[in-house]
Design a protein around this motif. Structure first.
Motif, PDB file in Angstrom:
ATOM      1  N   PHE A 191     -19.442   8.912   8.191  1.00  0.00           N
ATOM      2  CA  PHE A 191     -18.049   9.074   7.767  1.00  0.00           C
ATOM      3  C   PHE A 191     -17.126   8.036   8.391  1.00  0.00           C
ATOM      4  CE2 PHE A 191     -19.947  13.228   7.143  1.00  0.00           C
ATOM      5  CZ  PHE A 191     -19.508  13.540   5.873  1.00  0.00           C
ATOM      6  N   LEU A 192     -17.170   7.987   9.741  1.00  0.00           N
ATOM      7  CA  LEU A 192     -16.198   7.181  10.485  1.00  0.00           C
ATOM      8  C   LEU A 192     -16.210   5.719  10.047  1.00  0.00           C
ATOM      9  CD1 LEU A 192     -16.368   8.486  14.159  1.00  0.00           C
ATOM     10  CD2 LEU A 192     -14.543   8.785  12.475  1.00  0.00           C
ATOM     11  N   GLU A 193     -17.408   5.131   9.927  1.00  0.00           N
ATOM     12  CA  GLU A 193     -17.512   3.716   9.628  1.00  0.00           C
ATOM     13  C   GLU A 193     -16.941   3.392   8.254  1.00  0.00           C
ATOM     14  OE1 GLU A 193     -19.873   5.651  10.727  1.00  0.00           O
ATOM     15  OE2 GLU A 193     -20.557   4.843  12.652  1.00  0.00           O
ATOM     16  N   TRP A 194     -17.311   4.223   7.251  1.00  0.00           N
ATOM     17  CA  TRP A 194     -16.865   3.933   5.873  1.00  0.00           C
ATOM     18  C   TRP A 194     -15.382   4.235   5.700  1.00  0.00           C
ATOM     19  CZ3 TRP A 194     -19.384   0.972   2.567  1.00  0.00           C
ATOM     20  CH2 TRP A 194     -20.759   0.771   2.776  1.00  0.00           C
ATOM     21  N   TYR A 195     -14.942   5.381   6.241  1.00  0.00           N
ATOM     22  CA  TYR A 195     -13.508   5.680   6.159  1.00  0.00           C
ATOM     23  C   TYR A 195     -12.709   4.596   6.880  1.00  0.00           C
ATOM     24  CZ  TYR A 195     -14.292  10.446   4.385  1.00  0.00           C
ATOM     25  OH  TYR A 195     -14.644  11.521   3.630  1.00  0.00           O
ATOM     26  N   GLY A 196     -13.249   4.182   8.030  1.00  0.00           N
ATOM     27  CA  GLY A 196     -12.577   3.138   8.811  1.00  0.00           C
ATOM     28  C   GLY A 196     -12.449   1.850   8.023  1.00  0.00           C
ATOM     29  N   ALA A 197     -13.549   1.456   7.378  1.00  0.00           N
ATOM     30  CA  ALA A 197     -13.531   0.210   6.603  1.00  0.00           C
ATOM     31  C   ALA A 197     -12.557   0.326   5.429  1.00  0.00           C
ATOM     32  CB  ALA A 197     -14.936  -0.107   6.103  1.00  0.00           C
ATOM     33  N   ALA A 198     -12.557   1.492   4.752  1.00  0.00           N
ATOM     34  CA  ALA A 198     -11.640   1.701   3.623  1.00  0.00           C
ATOM     35  C   ALA A 198     -10.194   1.611   4.095  1.00  0.00           C
ATOM     36  CB  ALA A 198     -11.904   3.054   2.971  1.00  0.00           C
ATOM     37  N   LEU A 199      -9.941   2.198   5.285  1.00  0.00           N
ATOM     38  CA  LEU A 199      -8.587   2.168   5.842  1.00  0.00           C
ATOM     39  C   LEU A 199      -8.133   0.730   6.063  1.00  0.00           C
ATOM     40  CD1 LEU A 199      -6.131   3.646   7.098  1.00  0.00           C
ATOM     41  CD2 LEU A 199      -7.326   3.543   9.296  1.00  0.00           C
ATOM     42  N   VAL A 200      -9.061  -0.106   6.583  1.00  0.00           N
ATOM     43  CA  VAL A 200      -8.711  -1.512   6.819  1.00  0.00           C
ATOM     44  C   VAL A 200      -8.308  -2.184   5.502  1.00  0.00           C
ATOM     45  CG1 VAL A 200      -9.636  -3.771   7.504  1.00  0.00           C
ATOM     46  CG2 VAL A 200     -10.114  -1.732   8.893  1.00  0.00           C
ATOM     47  N   TYR A 201      -9.061  -1.884   4.425  1.00  0.00           N
ATOM     48  CA  TYR A 201      -8.718  -2.466   3.123  1.00  0.00           C
ATOM     49  C   TYR A 201      -7.316  -2.052   2.679  1.00  0.00           C
ATOM     50  CZ  TYR A 201     -13.027  -4.801   1.773  1.00  0.00           C
ATOM     51  OH  TYR A 201     -14.059  -5.680   1.669  1.00  0.00           O
ATOM     52  N   TYR A 202      -7.053  -0.741   2.738  1.00  0.00           N
ATOM     53  CA  TYR A 202      -5.734  -0.268   2.301  1.00  0.00           C
ATOM     54  C   TYR A 202      -4.622  -0.904   3.140  1.00  0.00           C
ATOM     55  CZ  TYR A 202      -7.400   3.199  -1.039  1.00  0.00           C
ATOM     56  OH  TYR A 202      -7.968   3.797  -2.131  1.00  0.00           O
ATOM     57  N   MET A 203      -4.854  -0.940   4.476  1.00  0.00           N
ATOM     58  CA  MET A 203      -3.825  -1.497   5.358  1.00  0.00           C
ATOM     59  C   MET A 203      -3.598  -2.982   5.057  1.00  0.00           C
ATOM     60  SD  MET A 203      -2.756   1.047   6.908  1.00  0.00           S
ATOM     61  CE  MET A 203      -1.510   0.135   7.795  1.00  0.00           C
ATOM     62  N   ALA A 204      -4.700  -3.683   4.750  1.00  0.00           N
ATOM     63  CA  ALA A 204      -4.564  -5.113   4.449  1.00  0.00           C
ATOM     64  C   ALA A 204      -3.743  -5.310   3.176  1.00  0.00           C
ATOM     65  CB  ALA A 204      -5.946  -5.746   4.301  1.00  0.00           C
ATOM     66  N   MET A 205      -4.037  -4.495   2.164  1.00  0.00           N
ATOM     67  CA  MET A 205      -3.320  -4.637   0.890  1.00  0.00           C
ATOM     68  C   MET A 205      -1.840  -4.321   1.069  1.00  0.00           C
ATOM     69  SD  MET A 205      -6.022  -3.281  -1.985  1.00  0.00           S
ATOM     70  CE  MET A 205      -6.495  -1.724  -1.264  1.00  0.00           C
ATOM     71  N   VAL A 206      -1.548  -3.254   1.801  1.00  0.00           N
ATOM     72  CA  VAL A 206      -0.152  -2.870   2.020  1.00  0.00           C
ATOM     73  C   VAL A 206       0.567  -3.933   2.861  1.00  0.00           C
ATOM     74  CG1 VAL A 206       1.347  -1.173   3.139  1.00  0.00           C
ATOM     75  CG2 VAL A 206      -0.580  -0.406   1.744  1.00  0.00           C
ATOM     76  N   SER A 207      -0.159  -4.518   3.820  1.00  0.00           N
ATOM     77  CA  SER A 207       0.454  -5.562   4.653  1.00  0.00           C
ATOM     78  C   SER A 207       0.861  -6.763   3.813  1.00  0.00           C
ATOM     79  CB  SER A 207      -0.510  -6.011   5.749  1.00  0.00           C
ATOM     80  OG  SER A 207      -0.861  -4.900   6.534  1.00  0.00           O
ATOM     81  N   VAL A 208      -0.021  -7.136   2.876  1.00  0.00           N
ATOM     82  CA  VAL A 208       0.302  -8.271   1.999  1.00  0.00           C
ATOM     83  C   VAL A 208       1.583  -7.966   1.206  1.00  0.00           C
ATOM     84  CG1 VAL A 208      -0.436  -9.542  -0.059  1.00  0.00           C
ATOM     85  CG2 VAL A 208      -2.052  -9.133   1.818  1.00  0.00           C
ATOM     86  N   LEU A 209       1.669  -6.729   0.714  1.00  0.00           N
ATOM     87  CA  LEU A 209       2.857  -6.344  -0.062  1.00  0.00           C
ATOM     88  C   LEU A 209       4.119  -6.373   0.796  1.00  0.00           C
ATOM     89  CD1 LEU A 209       1.602  -3.429  -2.310  1.00  0.00           C
ATOM     90  CD2 LEU A 209       2.412  -5.669  -3.021  1.00  0.00           C
ATOM     91  N   THR A 210       3.990  -5.894   2.023  1.00  0.00           N
ATOM     92  CA  THR A 210       5.148  -5.890   2.921  1.00  0.00           C
ATOM     93  C   THR A 210       5.620  -7.311   3.194  1.00  0.00           C
ATOM     94  OG1 THR A 210       4.208  -3.931   3.950  1.00  0.00           O
ATOM     95  CG2 THR A 210       5.984  -5.026   5.136  1.00  0.00           C
ATOM     96  N   PHE A 211       4.645  -8.186   3.387  1.00  0.00           N
ATOM     97  CA  PHE A 211       4.944  -9.595   3.627  1.00  0.00           C
ATOM     98  C   PHE A 211       5.639 -10.195   2.397  1.00  0.00           C
ATOM     99  CE2 PHE A 211       3.657 -14.119   3.784  1.00  0.00           C
ATOM    100  CZ  PHE A 211       4.167 -14.427   5.022  1.00  0.00           C
ATOM    101  N   ALA A 212       5.083  -9.865   1.218  1.00  0.00           N
ATOM    102  CA  ALA A 212       5.676 -10.366  -0.031  1.00  0.00           C
ATOM    103  C   ALA A 212       7.106  -9.852  -0.177  1.00  0.00           C
ATOM    104  CB  ALA A 212       4.835  -9.929  -1.221  1.00  0.00           C
ATOM    105  N   GLN A 213       7.304  -8.597   0.203  1.00  0.00           N
ATOM    106  CA  GLN A 213       8.634  -7.987   0.082  1.00  0.00           C
ATOM    107  C   GLN A 213       9.682  -8.794   0.847  1.00  0.00           C
ATOM    108  OE1 GLN A 213       8.827  -3.960   1.477  1.00  0.00           O
ATOM    109  NE2 GLN A 213      10.985  -3.746   1.025  1.00  0.00           N
ATOM    110  N   ILE A 214       9.312  -9.176   2.069  1.00  0.00           N
ATOM    111  CA  ILE A 214      10.252  -9.928   2.908  1.00  0.00           C
ATOM    112  C   ILE A 214      10.666 -11.210   2.199  1.00  0.00           C
ATOM    113  CG2 ILE A 214      10.476 -11.220   5.067  1.00  0.00           C
ATOM    114  CD1 ILE A 214       8.491  -9.082   6.262  1.00  0.00           C
ATOM    115  N   HIS A 215       9.679 -11.890   1.619  1.00  0.00           N
ATOM    116  CA  HIS A 215       9.975 -13.176   0.985  1.00  0.00           C
ATOM    117  C   HIS A 215      10.746 -13.018  -0.322  1.00  0.00           C
ATOM    118  CE1 HIS A 215       8.019 -16.092   3.636  1.00  0.00           C
ATOM    119  NE2 HIS A 215       7.361 -15.014   4.042  1.00  0.00           N
TER     120      HIS A 215
END
Lengths: 225, 255
Positions: A191-215
């Motif tokens: 559980f931990l490894e896969w949920y963890g990896a999925a979380l990283v993906y979601y966080m990365a995608m949201v981070s890109v959007l946040t960065f785009a928002q600023i610009h």
């Protein structure tokens, strides 16, 4: 125990990357189409035609009220019961998820854009009209750019929310990020490894959007101090 | 365009002819049978207490407001619901607003070129040259690449005048152009308008600047309660007003 090696394998492996790409494709498609229809419905909401205004309000009322999961299941399971058209090959989980999330997203974006259009002063329209602009020119050249400046933070917020809501499509077996994660877990019971990896993906995608928002905000704010 | 029989009714020397124009907001009548002729190259100043209908009147001239009775003929074109005629009139009539109504998301230069590009279909080069020459005429060419928000009120209003002039109007409408300005900026805007008057522009100006009226107006019109109470040369109207309401208004303005 947390197996770090399994975590990195999950993170950099193909399955999750493919799932994430599907999540992005679905989210972007829903957002683009919803922006177009939301703009249209927001214009209708501000029109002088009472019937048009009420129709738009009824739409928003329905799809803001219905839970996303319910709309999704309604589209996927309910529509095929309604008509044979929806029992054909083209009606894939992707199409169903796209339709369901678009129906909902349009309602939310309509509300945001309606407010933003109303916030652009009447003087702007009059200034444009006096120069000889036609209403549609005024809309695209004057009202829309200024309304977007007002709406961008809320629009990106909706996009982020949508990105995560698409994980609900796991219930109709769309092979997006969460579904792939669950597949992997049911095969490995890790559980931990896969949920963890999925979380990283979601966080990365949201981070890109946040960065785009600023610009985007910075770009649209030109001229406003 | 279909030639309307009303076209011949307007005198060729008149830029604007209003005949018995009435307008209502709901049941409230803002304009009562207003008759007004504005000769070409004349400068008409409209004054009157707030709520007298003077702004509404000039906003009817370029159809920002629709009148319900009477006729408005601008350069031979009678205004009605036909979009073609509204376009025709607006292409000939420039307007300057109390609150400038510049586009805040565009630079000063873009404010002056956008309508030239989209309405007049001019090339970018042509539009830029026209804009720069008019920004020079209102003495603000150095601000071409600034945004309106970076300018003072007086500067913004001068840009708004340049923006309107870029469309080569033959008539300019001014709707209280100095009312929203700080006192020290009124002069720069009025000076710009005086120069415009000296160049022979047909001007209709709603303003309380009586010094300006005295200096450039060929005629001053006093309105109250949606009616024209009296009209005369500025010298006559200011020194010998015939109506009690005009006297009272001018007195209040002076004290």
């Amino acid at each position: 125990m947390f197996d770090f090696q399994l975590f990195t394998t999950a993170l950099f492996g193909w399955p999750l990357a493919q799932g994430a790409m599907l999540t992005i494709a679905l989210s972007v498609a829903v957002m683009v189409v919803s922006l177009a229809f939301g703009t249209l419905l927001a214009i209708v909401s501000g029109s002088d035609n009472r019937f048009a205004r009420w129709s738009a309000a009824a739409y928003v009322w329905l799809f803001r009220g219905a839970p996303a999961l319910l709309v999704l299941l309604f589209v996927w399971n309910g529509l095929p019961q309604l008509s044979a058209i929806f029992r054909e090959h083209w009606f894939t989980p992707f199409v169903a998820a796209f339709s369901a999330f678009t129906l909902i997203q349009v309602a939310y974006l309509t509300e945001i854009l309606r407010g933003a259009f109303a916030a652009v002063g009447r003087g702007q329209k009059e200034g444009a009209a006096a120069l000889g602009f036609h209403p549609w020119q005024t809309f695209f050249l004057i009202t829309l750019p200024q309304a977007l400046r007002i709406a961008v933070p809320a629009l990106i917020n909706e996009f982020i929310s949508l990105l995560k809501t698409t994980s609900l499509a796991t219930v109709i077996s769309l092979k997006e990020l969460m579904t792939i994660t669950q597949f992997a877990i049911s095969a490995s019971f890790r559980f931990l490894e896969w949920y963890g990896a999925a979380l990283v993906y979601y966080m990365a995608m949201v981070s890109v959007l946040t960065f785009a928002q600023i610009h985007i905000e910075r770009y649209l704010a030109r001229g406003h101090h | 365009m279909q030639i309307s029989p009303h076209v011949t009714a307007a005198s060729p020397t008149h830029a604007i002819t209003l005949t018995r124009v009435s307008k209502w907001y709901g049941t409230f009548q803002v304009l009562h049978d207003v008759d007004l002729n504005v000769a070409k190259s004349s400068r008409v100043v409209i004054c009157g207490p707030s709520g007298s209908g003077k702004s509404t009147l000039i906003r009817c001239v370029n159809r920002l407001e629709a009148h319900q009775k009477g006729t408005i003929i601008v350069n031979g074109v009678e205004l009605g619901d036909q979009l073609k005629r509204i376009d025709q009139v607006r292409s000939d009539v420039g307007m300057v607003f109390q609150h400038f109504n510049l586009f805040p998301h565009l630079t000063v230069l873009e404010n002056c070129t956008i309508a030239q590009r989209w309405v007049r279909k001019r090339s970018a080069k042509e539009a830029n040259e026209m804009a720069m020459s008019l920004l020079e005429r209102v003495r603000i060419p150095e601000k071409a690449h600034f945004y309106p928000g970076q300018l003072s009120g007086g500067q913004q209003q001068r840009v708004a005048i340049a923006r309107a002039l870029c469309m080569n109007p033959s008539i300019m409408l001014f709707d209280e152009p100095t009312s929203a300005l700080d006192p020290e900026m009124v002069k720069e805007v009025l000076d710009t308008m005086v120069r415009l008057a000296e160049d022979g522009m047909t001007m209709v100006c709603v303003t309380h600047e009586m010094g300006f009226a005295r200096q450039v107006a060929s005629e001053v019109v006093f309105m109250d309660g949606g009616q024209i109470i009296e009209r005369n040369t500025p010298q006559e109207l200011f020194s010998r007003p015939t109506h009690e309401r005009t006297k009272r208004f001018l007195n209040n303005l002076l004290h």
